[in-house]
Design a protein around this motif. Structure first.
Motif, short mmCIF file in Angstrom:
data_model
loop_
_atom_site.label_atom_id
_atom_site.label_comp_id
_atom_site.label_asym_id
_atom_site.label_seq_id
_atom_site.Cartn_x
_atom_site.Cartn_y
_atom_site.Cartn_z
N GLU A 147 0.83 -1.20 0.00
CA GLU A 147 0.00 0.00 0.00
C GLU A 147 0.87 1.26 0.00
OE1 GLU A 147 -0.68 -2.74 1.76
OE2 GLU A 147 -2.45 -3.27 0.58
N THR A 197 0.96 4.00 -3.04
CA THR A 197 0.65 5.42 -2.82
C THR A 197 1.79 6.29 -3.34
OG1 THR A 197 -0.32 4.63 -0.77
CG2 THR A 197 -0.23 6.99 -1.07
N LYS A 200 -3.69 -4.23 -9.44
CA LYS A 200 -4.22 -2.90 -9.15
C LYS A 200 -3.47 -1.83 -9.95
CE LYS A 200 -5.96 -1.35 -4.67
NZ LYS A 200 -5.62 -1.44 -3.25
N ASP A 244 -1.85 -9.72 10.91
CA ASP A 244 -2.93 -8.74 10.83
C ASP A 244 -3.25 -8.41 9.37
OD1 ASP A 244 -4.77 -6.80 11.35
OD2 ASP A 244 -3.35 -5.29 12.01
N GLY A 295 1.40 -7.36 13.51
CA GLY A 295 2.06 -7.09 12.23
C GLY A 295 3.40 -7.81 12.16
N LYS A 329 -12.27 -3.09 -5.30
CA LYS A 329 -12.27 -2.28 -4.09
C LYS A 329 -13.43 -2.63 -3.16
CE LYS A 329 -9.99 2.09 -5.10
NZ LYS A 329 -10.22 3.49 -5.43
N LEU A 358 -13.06 -5.99 -1.45
CA LEU A 358 -11.95 -5.91 -0.50
C LEU A 358 -12.39 -5.16 0.76
CD1 LEU A 358 -9.02 -6.81 -0.47
CD2 LEU A 358 -8.37 -4.50 -1.11
N ALA A 359 -13.18 -4.10 0.55
CA ALA A 359 -13.70 -3.36 1.70
C ALA A 359 -14.59 -4.26 2.53
CB ALA A 359 -14.47 -2.13 1.22
#
Lengths: 357, 267
Positions: free
Chosen positions: A71, A75, A96, A174, A218, A339, A342-343
């Protein structure tokens, strides 16, 4: 007021002067223009000697930068202002980036070493025809366990995690896809399942697991499992090999119902400035001898079949990290579910986390 | 002429407020009306009133309350003792010192201390209680949060105690009040401003804690802060993340109004 203005002007002047100095220094070091290559990779995910060799062989200066999540990488590349020539995203992130037009096609003619890649790892759903990406490493998701702490028990199935004896002994990574995927797999469904009933069933099943779950963490999961803080963990195979190299007692298994197989591929983001060097770098990394050394250094599974042949038997013959055909056929790549789905996965994951013991 | 010059001085301040206070809040509100694909929607607000998010809001509230309460219980006596020591500034410095260390480092240190083979458990074992699970419990979460927030509670209370007119205490004692009555009727009411400021400084950030919920509570405590982090970084559902943030802003504003009656004294 006058003094304030003067101070303000002085600061701006100094900043401009410094900017000029950096640009001069950069060009002296060869950090600009045609002969550099900026590689954006996961931390500790390449043998540094190989970079030095590549620089010597081609005369291209490599600037190596790292990221710690797909991610974050996405970004940074999407925002622009960067000049990454090579990046190493995972499967779903590649699909993606492909959809969002963040990748440049790779010219296969410039990468003769592509022939060394095992055809099983080519032409996968996230990048049909490998137009945009070339395999770098791959791995699985499975169970790491400490036989001493579970009374000599071994694991073969996901469902054994629901054993009441394991109360408060399991650490989960996580990640929504990993945890929900485990729930789906344990019920015999695909980990890309989007059927609402199946998802709810998986969530209810996971909620019954909560008494056994000590924590969802994590990256700390490696430190905690190697330190015997808990007996069992749901982890990626790469983390597992790191944990095992730190604490020999632990073992890794990919459950027989099936699990996830993931890929980290090299791509050329649209921010690339030096296309010839980017292709040369990909080709260099695919050379069997280089790929073998890299695999030995990093400890992940190499998709390069000729490199695998060069690796010592104790690595290449390790069924835990190079599973056989039978198990491999049961493993699935995460599809890009879009999206919205996934949400929804994340929403279910959140509900699972909030389910109290 | 004079007032004109003064208006010029206001420009940087107003620019700052517009850029870093008004604009971000406006952006948050703007995003909160968008769904995951960027279309206009009111669904996010409806979604906040589903059991999942209400439960989350309640539990955030509950934990923030616990953290504030325990911070206050520890901070008030500490501040009181501090004002009576000889080298006040030195002791104060020692208390503030840990807040110079990065939060992440402190959290990792606590993982080590509270772990199964950590110092805390070794201690429990030597005194005969035996190993307990400390890490990843409500206790460890509240404990570490209190540890982190305590300087922010001590400082305003310490300041208001310092500002208080000491002759009032002598007067109370002269007039026959016991030590406890003096505290209850004189000292505490006069330092209420500091207590309120301290509670705001702890409660508001505690409401949106995230990182600690994963590192120390192992995601067994889910706060609104955790949900915002997840929506922005993992799900990329900026709309829902922004909606939760809007509610946090509203809750915080309400708290400011409720506790802000008295004169705060953060310096």
């Amino acid at each position: 007021m006058k003094q304030l203005v003067r101070a303000f002007i002085a600061v701006i002047a100094i900043a401009l002067a410094l900017m000029y100095v950096t640009s001069v220094l950069n060009s002296e070091q060869g950090y600009s223009g045609g002969n550099t290559l900026t590689v954006y990779n996961w931390g500790d995910y390449i043998d540094p000697e190989l970079i030095a060799e590549f620089e010597q062989e081609t005369g291209v200066k490599v600037i190596y930068q790292t990221f710690d999540s797909n991610e974050a990488m996405l970004t940074k590349i999407a925002q622009g202002g960067t000049t990454f020539d090579i990046a190493v995203p995972s499967d779903y992130a590649i699909s993606k980036m492909r959809e969002e037009g963040l990748l440049l096609p790779i010219d296969h003619a410039q990468i003769p070493n592509l022939s060394h890649i095992d055809p099983r790892f080519m032409d996968l759903s996230f990048d049909p025809g490998n137009v945009y990406s070339v395999p770098y490493f791959w791995g699985t998701v499975g169970i790491v366990y400490n036989p001493e702490l579970v009374g000599g028990k071994t694991f073969r199935s996901w469902n054994e995690l629901w054993d009441p004896d394991l109360r408060n002994q399991i650490l989960l990574v996580d990640g929504a896809r990993e945890v929900i995927g485990m729930g789906l797999n344990s019920l015999g469904y695909s980990l890309n399942d989007t059927n609402e009933e199946h998802l709810q069933e998986a969530k209810r099943k996971l909620e019954r697991l909560t008494p056994n779950v000590k924590a969802l963490v994590g990256d700390e999961i490696k430190m905690l499992l190697a330190g015997e803080e808990a007996a069992v963990g749901l982890v990626w195979s790469g983390d597992a090999s790191e944990i095992i190299s730190e604490n020999e007692k632990l073992d890794y298994v990919v459950p027989e119902e099936g699990s996830n197989v993931w890929f980290d591929n090299m791509v050329i983001p649209k921010t690339a400035r030096n296309l010839p060097a980017a292709h040369a770098f990909i080709n260099f990394m695919l050379d069997p001898e280089h790929a073998a050394r890299n695999a030995e250094y990093v400890g992940y599974s190499t998709p390069n079949k000729d490199a695998l042949a060069l690796l010592p038997e104790e690595i290449s013959g390790d069924k835990r990290f190079y599973p056989d055909e039978e198990l491999l056929s049961k493993l699935e790549v995460y599809d890009n579910l879009g999206k919205r789905m996934l949400a929804h996965y994340n929403e279910l994951f959140l509900e699972f986390k909030m389910h109290s013991k | 002429m004079r007032s004109n010059a003064r208006n010029y001085y206001l420009i940087p301040y107003l620019a700052w407020i517009a850029l870093f206070v008004v604009a971000p809040i406006a952006l948050i509100v703007y995003y909160s009306f968008h769904d995951i694909e960027g279309g206009f929607t009111l669904d996010n607000y409806a979604k906040f009133f589903t059991p999942v998010y209400l439960k989350m809001a309640l539990s955030s509230f509950w934990y923030a309350l616990l953290i504030t309460l325990f911070s206050l219980l520890v901070a008030y006596p500490t501040a009181l003792i501090l004002t009576r020591t000889k080298h006040k500034q030195l002791w104060l410095l020692l208390i503030i010192l840990p807040s110079w260390v990065n939060l992440l480092l402190k959290a990792y240190a606590f993982i080590g201390l509270f772990g199964t083979y950590g110092l805390a458990n070794a201690l429990l074992e030597t005194i005969g209680i035996g190993r307990k699970q400390i890490l990843f419990t409500d206790f460890s979460f509240v404990f570490v949060a209190v540890y982190i927030f305590i300087p922010f509670m001590i400082l305003p209370i310490f300041n208001s105690l310092e500002e208080m007119n000491k002759s009032l205490i002598h007067a109370a004692r002269d007039l026959g009040a016991s030590a406890w009555t003096t505290f209850r009727r004189v000292i505490f009411p006069l330092t209420l401003g500091g207590v309120k400021a301290g509670c705001q400084a702890v409660f508001i950030p505690a409401l949106s804690l995230f990182m600690l919920t994963r590192l120390i509570a192992g995601n067994r405590v889910i706060t609104l802060g955790t949900a915002i982090e997840q929506h922005f970084l993992v799900t990329m559902d900026w709309g829902m993340g922004a909606t939760i943030a809007v509610f946090l802003v509203i809750i915080m504003a309400l708290i400011m109004v409720v506790t802000g009656q008295g004169r705060g004294s953060i310096r």
